[in-house]
Design a protein around this motif. Sequence first.
Motif, short mmCIF file in Angstrom:
data_model
loop_
_atom_site.label_atom_id
_atom_site.label_comp_id
_atom_site.label_asym_id
_atom_site.label_seq_id
_atom_site.Cartn_x
_atom_site.Cartn_y
_atom_site.Cartn_z
N GLU A 94 0.84 -1.19 0.00
CA GLU A 94 0.00 0.00 0.00
C GLU A 94 0.88 1.24 0.00
N THR A 95 0.40 2.28 -0.65
CA THR A 95 1.16 3.53 -0.83
C THR A 95 0.57 4.62 0.05
N TRP A 96 1.43 5.26 0.86
CA TRP A 96 1.01 6.35 1.75
C TRP A 96 1.62 7.66 1.28
N GLY A 113 12.64 15.29 0.06
CA GLY A 113 12.04 14.37 1.01
C GLY A 113 11.11 13.40 0.32
N ALA A 114 10.87 12.26 0.95
CA ALA A 114 9.98 11.23 0.39
C ALA A 114 8.58 11.43 0.95
N ALA A 115 7.78 12.21 0.23
CA ALA A 115 6.41 12.47 0.66
C ALA A 115 5.47 11.33 0.29
N THR A 116 5.88 10.47 -0.61
CA THR A 116 5.07 9.31 -1.02
C THR A 116 5.95 8.07 -0.98
N ARG A 117 5.47 7.05 -0.29
CA ARG A 117 6.22 5.82 -0.18
C ARG A 117 5.28 4.62 -0.18
N THR A 118 5.78 3.52 -0.69
CA THR A 118 5.00 2.28 -0.74
C THR A 118 5.51 1.31 0.32
N ALA A 119 4.61 0.86 1.15
CA ALA A 119 4.94 -0.14 2.16
C ALA A 119 4.72 -1.52 1.55
N GLU A 120 5.79 -2.28 1.48
CA GLU A 120 5.69 -3.61 0.90
C GLU A 120 4.86 -4.54 1.78
N GLN A 121 4.44 -5.61 1.21
CA GLN A 121 3.60 -6.56 1.92
C GLN A 121 4.30 -7.06 3.19
N GLY A 122 3.61 -6.95 4.31
CA GLY A 122 4.12 -7.44 5.58
C GLY A 122 5.05 -6.51 6.31
N GLY A 149 1.65 31.84 8.25
CA GLY A 149 0.28 31.52 8.62
C GLY A 149 0.13 30.06 9.00
N THR A 150 -1.08 29.57 8.88
CA THR A 150 -1.40 28.18 9.23
C THR A 150 -1.09 27.25 8.06
N TYR A 151 -0.53 26.11 8.36
CA TYR A 151 -0.27 25.08 7.36
C TYR A 151 -0.96 23.79 7.78
N TYR A 152 -1.45 23.07 6.77
CA TYR A 152 -2.20 21.85 7.02
C TYR A 152 -1.44 20.64 6.50
N VAL A 153 -1.47 19.57 7.27
CA VAL A 153 -0.85 18.31 6.89
C VAL A 153 -1.96 17.28 6.69
N ARG A 154 -1.97 16.64 5.53
CA ARG A 154 -2.95 15.58 5.27
C ARG A 154 -2.20 14.27 5.02
N LEU A 155 -2.58 13.26 5.76
CA LEU A 155 -1.98 11.93 5.62
C LEU A 155 -3.05 10.95 5.16
N THR A 156 -2.74 10.23 4.09
CA THR A 156 -3.72 9.28 3.56
C THR A 156 -3.00 8.19 2.79
N VAL A 157 -3.74 7.13 2.49
CA VAL A 157 -3.21 6.02 1.71
C VAL A 157 -3.78 6.12 0.30
N LEU A 158 -2.94 5.92 -0.71
CA LEU A 158 -3.36 6.04 -2.11
C LEU A 158 -3.70 4.68 -2.70
N GLY A 159 -2.70 3.84 -2.83
CA GLY A 159 -2.93 2.51 -3.39
C GLY A 159 -3.27 1.53 -2.28
N LEU A 160 -4.47 0.99 -2.30
CA LEU A 160 -4.94 0.11 -1.22
C LEU A 160 -5.87 -0.94 -1.78
N GLY A 161 -5.61 -2.19 -1.42
CA GLY A 161 -6.50 -3.27 -1.83
C GLY A 161 -7.76 -3.30 -0.99
N SER A 162 -8.83 -3.82 -1.55
CA SER A 162 -10.10 -3.85 -0.83
C SER A 162 -10.02 -4.69 0.44
N SER A 163 -9.13 -5.67 0.48
CA SER A 163 -9.01 -6.52 1.67
C SER A 163 -8.35 -5.79 2.83
N ASP A 164 -7.59 -4.72 2.53
CA ASP A 164 -6.92 -3.96 3.59
C ASP A 164 -7.72 -2.75 4.04
#
Length: 266
Positions: A94-96, A113-122, A149-164
């Motif tokens: 899955e990719t965060w 910096g690595a703002a996008t990374r893929t976590a391998e299975q397991g 001023g104010t800055y916003y940080v959004r954290l989410t997963v991009l590539g995700l299987g339906s089982s996860d």
Amino acid sequence: MRITHILGAAALALGLAAGPAAADSSPSPSASSGSEAPTQAGTSFRTATEIEQGQRATASGSTGDYMYWSFPADTGQRPTVSATVKLPQAHSAETWQIDVYDGLRRRQACQYGAATRTAEQGSGSVELACVLRTVRSWSEPWADDPLPGTYYVRLTVLGLGSSDLGQPVSTEVRVDSKDIGGAAAVDGSLAEPLVPGIAVKSASEDDGSKSAVLSSIKPDDGWSSGWWTDRWVWTAIGGVLAALAGIGGYALTRGSGRPSQVPPGY
């Protein structure tokens, strides 16, 4: 002797000018150790959890959720946003990603910096980082330069299987800044920092009424309070060197312009 006195006064002036610059180059103050660290994240820009720089925020959620935090950044700072996502034992690849937005909700590009990374299975966790550009005190209306001023940080997963989808995760987010100083100084400044609700507050103050600002976070020493930058030091050094060059040139031309003494008897 006169030249010696002038050089001594110039050295004293340079020492006095360099004193405030040394104080200005110190790292930006972090949140006090006694402050309670947030343990949850918001679900939108309006509900973003407020954190201070130097403070470690944690939150629990599920894969597929959007997590939001907000923090203040002032002129001359180069913020670094880092995040760690601890994943469940069993999961597929899955990719965060972390995204950073300014007070106008414009997405700010990461300088490095690595703002996008893929976590391998397991894999047990994934680490992300985004180093923003230096915050400027003023910018053209058409530009997307970082502004105080104010800055916003959004954290989410991009590539995700339906089982996860919906599996529990825990996150850690931290924001630190490096004070760049006069190297990033520009002429001009904003009338107000880009903080949600600041325009409403300014309008209400003109009417004599009071209105709460949507965001309560701000730097410990106030917005853009550190007006001194080391650019003033280099300006003073340039002025002193120019004065010394002028004095030296005058002394040389005066010495070379004296008429040679003719021995008596000629």
